[in-house]
Design a protein around this motif. Structure first.
Motif, PDB file in Angstrom:
ATOM      1  N   LYS A  55      20.345  55.136  16.856  1.00  0.00           N
ATOM      2  CA  LYS A  55      21.693  54.932  17.384  1.00  0.00           C
ATOM      3  C   LYS A  55      22.053  53.458  17.327  1.00  0.00           C
ATOM      4  O   LYS A  55      21.189  52.581  17.242  1.00  0.00           O
ATOM      5  CB  LYS A  55      21.817  55.473  18.804  1.00  0.00           C
ATOM      6  CG  LYS A  55      21.026  54.703  19.846  1.00  0.00           C
ATOM      7  CD  LYS A  55      21.214  55.302  21.215  1.00  0.00           C
ATOM      8  CE  LYS A  55      20.432  54.501  22.246  1.00  0.00           C
ATOM      9  NZ  LYS A  55      20.611  55.026  23.582  1.00  0.00           N
ATOM     10  N   ALA A  80      25.910  57.054  15.833  1.00  0.00           N
ATOM     11  CA  ALA A  80      24.676  57.249  15.047  1.00  0.00           C
ATOM     12  C   ALA A  80      24.349  55.949  14.300  1.00  0.00           C
ATOM     13  O   ALA A  80      25.232  55.122  14.041  1.00  0.00           O
ATOM     14  CB  ALA A  80      24.846  58.402  14.067  1.00  0.00           C
ATOM     15  N   TYR A  81      23.100  55.780  13.949  1.00  0.00           N
ATOM     16  CA  TYR A  81      22.616  54.541  13.359  1.00  0.00           C
ATOM     17  C   TYR A  81      23.259  54.224  12.004  1.00  0.00           C
ATOM     18  O   TYR A  81      23.533  53.080  11.693  1.00  0.00           O
ATOM     19  CB  TYR A  81      21.086  54.598  13.222  1.00  0.00           C
ATOM     20  CG  TYR A  81      20.473  53.312  12.760  1.00  0.00           C
ATOM     21  CD1 TYR A  81      20.394  52.225  13.620  1.00  0.00           C
ATOM     22  CD2 TYR A  81      19.978  53.177  11.475  1.00  0.00           C
ATOM     23  CE1 TYR A  81      19.831  51.028  13.212  1.00  0.00           C
ATOM     24  CE2 TYR A  81      19.410  51.983  11.051  1.00  0.00           C
ATOM     25  CZ  TYR A  81      19.343  50.911  11.920  1.00  0.00           C
ATOM     26  OH  TYR A  81      18.798  49.731  11.518  1.00  0.00           O
ATOM     27  N   GLY A  87      27.706  57.791  11.725  1.00  0.00           N
ATOM     28  CA  GLY A  87      27.780  56.605  12.563  1.00  0.00           C
ATOM     29  C   GLY A  87      28.827  55.618  12.072  1.00  0.00           C
ATOM     30  O   GLY A  87      29.082  55.497  10.878  1.00  0.00           O
ATOM     31  N   THR A 108      30.731  58.040  23.325  1.00  0.00           N
ATOM     32  CA  THR A 108      30.272  58.125  21.941  1.00  0.00           C
ATOM     33  C   THR A 108      31.466  58.230  21.003  1.00  0.00           C
ATOM     34  O   THR A 108      32.542  58.691  21.382  1.00  0.00           O
ATOM     35  CB  THR A 108      29.360  59.347  21.721  1.00  0.00           C
ATOM     36  OG1 THR A 108      30.111  60.543  21.965  1.00  0.00           O
ATOM     37  CG2 THR A 108      28.138  59.305  22.615  1.00  0.00           C
TER      38      THR A 108
END
Length: 192
Positions: A55, A80-81, A87, A108
């Motif tokens: 993340k 997300a990463y 992400g 988020t």
């Protein structure tokens, strides 16, 4: 040579592939706006990329609170990463237009939302951004009773100053009341 080829073939077949796939946002609907938890324009002051947890967390200074509960001045947004897993690719000092969901302990966002990176002067060449700003200006002035038909049923309640307010009722497709929730300034307070 046979074994080498077989090994390579099996290696390729057994690799799992994860990729993000979402459609570009359609024109904003009133249900989308009134159902949003957090919408703002902000500048990233810090980014923490945690590859192990997969993340990325960005701390934003909120510059223009388009739909913010309370007097929020800054917020952490988790994504997300990598962009391959939906992400957002946050960078320190960048200006963003953010749509985020309240997940209880964190907010988020992802590339599947209306979020997008802005130019340094706060504009975007993407026409949807200008359309969104016009729609949000209109929605922020809304007051009165609203009814939204969704794929799962009907939702009805009051809007005050562009936020859900008072009692909201959620009905299934058969018209049976499934739950009632109380809201204050867009924030859910209690559901039964």
């Amino acid at each position: 040579m046979k074994y080498c080829t077989l090994f390579l073939l099996l290696s390729v077949i057994s690799v799992q592939v994860f990729a993000c796939s979402c459609r570009p946002p359609l024109p904003m609907t009133d249900m989308e706006y009134f159902g949003a938890d957090l919408v703002f324009i902000g500048k990233i002051t810090k980014v923490n990329a945690d590859q192990e947890a997969y993340k990325r967390t960005a701390t934003f200074e909120i510059i223009n609170p388009l739909k913010v509960v309370g007097n929020m001045k800054s917020v952490d947004i988790v994504t997300a990463y990598q962009s391959a897993t939906c992400g957002l690719t946050f960078g320190e000092g960048e200006l963003w237009y953010i749509w985020a969901s309240d997940e209880g302990e964190m907010y988020t966002s992802s590339i599947c939302t209306r979020s997008l990176r802005l130019e340094k002067n706060g504009t975007s060449p993407i026409p949807r951004y200008q359309e969104d700003m016009l729609a949000i200006a209109k929605y922020r002035q809304q007051d009165g009773k609203y009814t939204f038909d969704t794929a799962t049923g009907t939702t009805t309640g009051k809007i005050r100053n562009g936020y859900k307010s008072g009692c909201w009722k959620y009905y299934n497709q058969d018209g049976v009341l499934e739950k009632k929730c109380k809201y204050k300034n867009g924030k859910e307070k209690k559901c039964k």
